[in-house]
Write a protein that holds these residues in place. Sequence first.
Motif, PDB file in Angstrom:
ATOM      1  N   UNK A   1      43.017  12.519 -41.853  1.00 63.27           N
ATOM      2  CA  UNK A   1      44.885  12.660 -42.744  1.00 63.27           C
ATOM      3  C   UNK A   1      45.305  13.181 -43.225  1.00 63.27           C
ATOM      4  N   UNK A   2      46.355  14.268 -42.940  1.00 65.29           N
ATOM      5  CA  UNK A   2      46.745  15.033 -43.999  1.00 65.29           C
ATOM      6  C   UNK A   2      48.038  15.487 -43.860  1.00 65.29           C
ATOM      7  N   UNK A   3      48.311  15.968 -44.419  1.00 62.13           N
ATOM      8  CA  UNK A   3      49.639  16.425 -45.404  1.00 62.13           C
ATOM      9  C   UNK A   3      50.549  17.503 -44.002  1.00 62.13           C
ATOM     10  N   UNK A   4      51.585  17.964 -43.561  1.00 65.31           N
ATOM     11  CA  UNK A   4      51.668  18.783 -42.617  1.00 65.31           C
ATOM     12  C   UNK A   4      51.287  20.524 -43.615  1.00 65.31           C
ATOM     13  N   UNK A   5      52.316  20.046 -44.735  1.00 63.61           N
ATOM     14  CA  UNK A   5      52.226  21.353 -45.132  1.00 63.61           C
ATOM     15  C   UNK A   5      50.610  21.873 -45.789  1.00 63.61           C
ATOM     16  N   UNK A   6      49.032  20.882 -46.172  1.00 63.98           N
ATOM     17  CA  UNK A   6      48.494  21.239 -46.298  1.00 63.98           C
ATOM     18  C   UNK A   6      47.464  21.494 -45.217  1.00 63.98           C
ATOM     19  N   UNK A   7      47.858  21.257 -43.666  1.00 62.73           N
ATOM     20  CA  UNK A   7      47.017  21.669 -42.574  1.00 62.73           C
ATOM     21  C   UNK A   7      47.604  22.970 -42.665  1.00 62.73           C
ATOM     22  N   UNK A   8      48.997  23.472 -42.797  1.00 63.73           N
ATOM     23  CA  UNK A   8      49.214  24.839 -42.256  1.00 63.73           C
ATOM     24  C   UNK A   8      49.129  25.833 -43.219  1.00 63.73           C
ATOM     25  N   UNK A   9      48.399  25.329 -44.591  1.00 67.80           N
ATOM     26  CA  UNK A   9      48.215  26.399 -45.928  1.00 67.80           C
ATOM     27  C   UNK A   9      46.490  26.695 -45.853  1.00 67.80           C
ATOM     28  N   UNK A  10      45.890  25.319 -44.545  1.00 65.01           N
ATOM     29  CA  UNK A  10      44.173  25.481 -44.708  1.00 65.01           C
ATOM     30  C   UNK A  10      44.207  26.381 -43.497  1.00 65.01           C
ATOM     31  N   UNK A  11      45.311  26.902 -42.995  1.00 62.15           N
ATOM     32  CA  UNK A  11      44.962  28.159 -41.771  1.00 62.15           C
ATOM     33  C   UNK A  11      45.325  29.574 -41.978  1.00 62.15           C
ATOM     34  N   UNK A  12      44.918  30.720 -41.535  1.00 66.49           N
ATOM     35  CA  UNK A  12      44.940  31.482 -42.124  1.00 66.49           C
ATOM     36  C   UNK A  12      46.735  32.673 -42.050  1.00 66.49           C
ATOM     37  N   UNK A  13      46.872  33.049 -42.628  1.00 66.24           N
ATOM     38  CA  UNK A  13      48.292  33.447 -42.330  1.00 66.24           C
ATOM     39  C   UNK A  13      48.820  34.179 -40.722  1.00 66.24           C
ATOM     40  N   UNK A  14      47.672  34.674 -39.825  1.00 61.48           N
ATOM     41  CA  UNK A  14      47.898  35.265 -38.647  1.00 61.48           C
ATOM     42  C   UNK A  14      46.419  34.328 -37.728  1.00 61.48           C
ATOM     43  N   UNK A  15      47.337  33.894 -36.507  1.00 55.44           N
ATOM     44  CA  UNK A  15      46.630  32.533 -35.952  1.00 55.44           C
ATOM     45  C   UNK A  15      47.087  33.090 -34.491  1.00 55.44           C
TER      46      UNK A  15
ATOM     47  N   UNK B   1      50.958  10.487 -19.998  1.00 59.04           N
ATOM     48  CA  UNK B   1      51.804  12.011 -20.853  1.00 59.04           C
ATOM     49  C   UNK B   1      51.586  12.532 -19.754  1.00 59.04           C
ATOM     50  N   UNK B   2      53.136  13.283 -19.652  1.00 64.78           N
ATOM     51  CA  UNK B   2      53.184  14.438 -19.740  1.00 64.78           C
ATOM     52  C   UNK B   2      53.094  15.893 -20.802  1.00 64.78           C
ATOM     53  N   UNK B   3      52.355  16.633 -20.384  1.00 61.29           N
ATOM     54  CA  UNK B   3      51.957  17.146 -21.963  1.00 61.29           C
ATOM     55  C   UNK B   3      52.437  18.545 -21.298  1.00 61.29           C
ATOM     56  N   UNK B   4      53.779  19.317 -22.228  1.00 65.39           N
ATOM     57  CA  UNK B   4      54.394  20.225 -21.803  1.00 65.39           C
ATOM     58  C   UNK B   4      54.010  21.907 -22.718  1.00 65.39           C
ATOM     59  N   UNK B   5      53.602  22.799 -22.749  1.00 67.08           N
ATOM     60  CA  UNK B   5      53.660  24.137 -23.388  1.00 67.08           C
ATOM     61  C   UNK B   5      55.052  24.277 -23.910  1.00 67.08           C
ATOM     62  N   UNK B   6      55.804  24.681 -25.006  1.00 71.71           N
ATOM     63  CA  UNK B   6      56.928  24.477 -25.833  1.00 71.71           C
ATOM     64  C   UNK B   6      56.928  26.139 -25.961  1.00 71.71           C
ATOM     65  N   UNK B   7      56.087  26.188 -26.770  1.00 71.46           N
ATOM     66  CA  UNK B   7      56.200  28.237 -27.930  1.00 71.46           C
ATOM     67  C   UNK B   7      54.933  28.520 -27.810  1.00 71.46           C
ATOM     68  N   UNK B   8      54.340  29.516 -27.985  1.00 71.93           N
ATOM     69  CA  UNK B   8      53.116  30.321 -29.361  1.00 71.93           C
ATOM     70  C   UNK B   8      53.644  30.540 -30.148  1.00 71.93           C
ATOM     71  N   UNK B   9      52.802  30.808 -31.270  1.00 71.85           N
ATOM     72  CA  UNK B   9      53.105  31.442 -31.905  1.00 71.85           C
ATOM     73  C   UNK B   9      51.971  32.223 -33.429  1.00 71.85           C
ATOM     74  N   UNK B  10      52.101  32.878 -33.340  1.00 73.99           N
ATOM     75  CA  UNK B  10      50.821  33.930 -34.233  1.00 73.99           C
ATOM     76  C   UNK B  10      51.589  33.662 -36.032  1.00 73.99           C
ATOM     77  N   UNK B  11      52.055  33.132 -36.210  1.00 70.03           N
ATOM     78  CA  UNK B  11      52.700  32.514 -37.924  1.00 70.03           C
ATOM     79  C   UNK B  11      52.388  31.160 -38.128  1.00 70.03           C
ATOM     80  N   UNK B  12      51.577  30.550 -38.103  1.00 67.97           N
ATOM     81  CA  UNK B  12      51.555  28.971 -38.807  1.00 67.97           C
ATOM     82  C   UNK B  12      52.697  28.805 -39.057  1.00 67.97           C
ATOM     83  N   UNK B  13      53.640  28.912 -40.758  1.00 63.61           N
ATOM     84  CA  UNK B  13      54.853  28.753 -41.273  1.00 63.61           C
ATOM     85  C   UNK B  13      55.720  28.883 -40.302  1.00 63.61           C
ATOM     86  N   UNK B  14      56.063  29.771 -39.392  1.00 64.93           N
ATOM     87  CA  UNK B  14      57.102  29.327 -38.591  1.00 64.93           C
ATOM     88  C   UNK B  14      57.487  28.984 -37.417  1.00 64.93           C
ATOM     89  N   UNK B  15      56.249  28.026 -37.306  1.00 66.89           N
ATOM     90  CA  UNK B  15      55.393  26.512 -36.789  1.00 66.89           C
ATOM     91  C   UNK B  15      56.765  25.237 -37.017  1.00 66.89           C
TER      92      UNK B  15
END
Length: 337
Positions: A86-100, A173-187
């Motif tokens: 369990x984390x904060x969303x900001x911690x999760x984003x910070x743990x990722x690479x700037x490009x993914x 549940x009905x899983x639907x892909x909304x979009x893809x991103x390469x920079x986690x900061x923009x999600x």
Amino acid sequence: MPNILNQDEIDSLLGAMERGEIDKAENKGSLSNNVHDYNFRRPNLITKDQLRNFETVHETFSREMISTLALFLRTNVELSLVSTEQQQYSEFISSLSSTSHCVVFSAEPLPGLAIIEVNLSLFFGLIDMMLGGKGDVETEIRTPTDIEVSVMDPVMDRILDKLKGCWSALMEVKIKKERTESNPEYIQAAPPDAPVVVLAFDAKIGLANGIINICYPLPMIQAVNEHLAASAGQMDSYYGRRADEQTRKQVIQALLEVPLPLAVELGSARIRGRDLMSLSPGDVLVLDKELSELMSVTISSRALFSARPGRIKDRLYVRIQERISHDKGSPSNISVH
């Protein structure tokens, strides 16, 4: 009786402590072992029991993805759940690479958006394998091109499809892909201080290896827990989930339309083998019941009622007199004709 120290023993112990022969910290060790840090500003909003349901679902997901990716890529696949936090969303984003490579998806009717993140080492390795290589490529820190994202789409679609199938163990549940991103900061799938649950998978596919993260927002998980709590009252301890009221009515209605064999037993008799062989038309068999006795009405070879015979014109009939009880107690009288 418990040992009780006398005054001389107490004095000797106090003297030993003053001389430094007994470490006072030894008495504090047992207490310190039971003390755990707890951050009241960031409490765990989901209990371990509730998280265990999600871990079980995603362990099943990892096992099914092994066979799916092995058939799709024609190579050895290892995928295992290594952590659930369990984390904060900001911690999760910070743990990722700037490009993914991130895929944002929804799971209707649950609220919020979830994220699947595949790090670049695994991403480019899979791209190389799908283009004929072995996956042992040097990781480039760059934004994936649109063509590379399109090549990766079949893998991500299979991940989402298996995720939907495993989620059905908790709810549909009905899983639907909304979009893809390469920079986690923009999600921006949740506020920075919003609590999330992050599941990390260690993946080894061919010669490619890396980490796959799945991030669920707290409202999504709480909605699932509320659904499970609401359905807990409809669970049978032996047979599992009970059917809803409409289904039960349909089953009962179908059972009421099933035709059952009904027979009336006039009586019985015992006969020797030689007498049986010599029976012929016109012979009379004496039964074990008198005319004044009640007859047994059997349904599917089970005696359920006692009845008295009668005749209406050229048809025979029986009048039900009482129900035969197979439990303790006497038969109960009923007025059924």
